[in-house]
Design a protein around this motif. Structure first.
Motif, short mmCIF file in Angstrom:
data_model
loop_
_atom_site.label_atom_id
_atom_site.label_comp_id
_atom_site.label_asym_id
_atom_site.label_seq_id
_atom_site.Cartn_x
_atom_site.Cartn_y
_atom_site.Cartn_z
N PRO A 1 -6.25 17.98 21.34
CA PRO A 1 -6.59 16.89 22.45
C PRO A 1 -7.54 17.59 23.71
CG PRO A 1 -4.34 16.91 22.08
CD PRO A 1 -5.00 18.11 21.14
N ALA A 2 -8.37 16.79 24.31
CA ALA A 2 -9.22 17.20 25.45
C ALA A 2 -8.29 16.67 26.59
CB ALA A 2 -10.64 16.52 25.34
N ARG A 3 -8.45 17.62 27.52
CA ARG A 3 -7.79 17.27 28.71
C ARG A 3 -9.08 17.24 29.92
NH1 ARG A 3 -2.22 17.84 28.30
NH2 ARG A 3 -1.67 19.04 26.31
N PRO A 4 -8.45 16.72 31.00
CA PRO A 4 -9.49 16.58 32.25
C PRO A 4 -9.66 18.16 32.95
CG PRO A 4 -8.40 14.78 32.44
CD PRO A 4 -7.44 15.38 31.22
N ARG A 5 -10.66 18.42 32.94
CA ARG A 5 -10.88 19.93 33.96
C ARG A 5 -10.59 19.90 35.33
NH1 ARG A 5 -15.88 21.47 30.09
NH2 ARG A 5 -14.91 21.77 28.24
N HIS B 1 -7.02 13.21 25.65
CA HIS B 1 -8.00 12.52 24.94
C HIS B 1 -7.74 12.93 23.55
CE1 HIS B 1 -9.92 10.10 28.10
NE2 HIS B 1 -9.87 11.65 28.79
N SER B 2 -7.15 12.05 22.76
CA SER B 2 -7.16 12.31 21.32
C SER B 2 -8.36 12.29 20.53
CB SER B 2 -6.46 11.24 20.47
OG SER B 2 -4.87 11.23 21.07
N GLY C 1 -15.15 8.95 25.15
CA GLY C 1 -14.97 10.39 25.60
C GLY C 1 -16.10 11.34 25.80
N LYS C 2 -17.23 10.57 26.00
CA LYS C 2 -18.36 11.49 26.04
C LYS C 2 -18.29 12.66 27.00
CE LYS C 2 -21.04 8.09 26.42
NZ LYS C 2 -20.72 6.77 26.05
N PRO C 3 -17.56 12.12 28.25
CA PRO C 3 -17.63 13.26 29.44
C PRO C 3 -16.72 14.54 29.06
CG PRO C 3 -16.94 11.07 30.40
CD PRO C 3 -17.05 11.04 28.93
N TYR C 4 -15.89 14.23 27.79
CA TYR C 4 -15.01 15.53 27.48
C TYR C 4 -15.63 16.09 26.01
CZ TYR C 4 -11.76 13.05 30.69
OH TYR C 4 -11.61 12.40 31.66
N GLY C 5 -16.90 15.90 25.80
CA GLY C 5 -17.41 16.31 24.40
C GLY C 5 -17.20 15.70 23.36
N ALA C 6 -16.60 14.46 23.34
CA ALA C 6 -16.52 13.82 22.28
C ALA C 6 -17.48 12.58 22.08
CB ALA C 6 -14.93 13.00 22.50
N GLY C 7 -17.68 12.04 20.94
CA GLY C 7 -18.77 11.07 20.67
C GLY C 7 -20.34 11.58 20.53
#
Length: 98
Positions: A41-45, A54-55, A82-88
Motif C-alpha cells: 500500500p502507498a501512504r501519503p508522504r 492506498h491499496s 492514485g496518480k499522486p501516489y505513483g498509481a495509475g
C-alpha cells in the motif's frame, strides 16, 4: 474505489479487475491477458497525513491498441485517483512473439 455509505472503500478481486477492464477500454486498449499482482500500500508522504493507505494492484498483460489518441492521453495523464501516489501510470512495450 467504490462508494459505500458515503465512504470510499478499496476495490479488490473481481471488482478491481472490472474497474481496470473498463478503464483500459476507455484508454484505447482491447485486453487479451490480464494478470493482477498486489503491491505494498502507498501512504501519503506529508508529515501531517492521516494513517490513510492506498491499496495498489499492478496489472500485467497483453492488449491491442484500438484508439491511439486515447492511449496517448492515458499514458501522459495516467488513470484513476492514485496518480499522486505513483498509481495509475501506464507502462507499454511491444509484445514479443515466440
Amino acid at each position: 474505489m467504490s462508494a459505500h455509505t458515503g465512504r470510499l472503500t478499496p476495490l479488490s478481486g473481481a471488482d478491481a479487475d472490472q474497474w481496470w477492464l473498463r478503464r483500459a477500454t476507455e484508454a484505447g486498449l482491447d485486453l487479451h491477458v490480464l494478470t493482477p499482482t498486489s503491491m505494498e500500500p502507498a501512504r501519503p508522504r506529508t508529515p501531517n497525513a492521516s494513517g490513510m493507505r492506498h491499496s495498489l494492484l499492478r496489472y500485467d498483460g497483453t492488449a491491442t491498441v484500438t484508439d491511439l489518441d486515447a492511449l496517448k492521453d492515458a499514458v501522459i495523464h495516467g488513470i484513476g485517483r492514485g496518480k499522486p501516489y505513483g498509481a495509475g501510470l501506464l507502462s507499454l512495450a511491444p509484445a514479443t512473439t515466440a
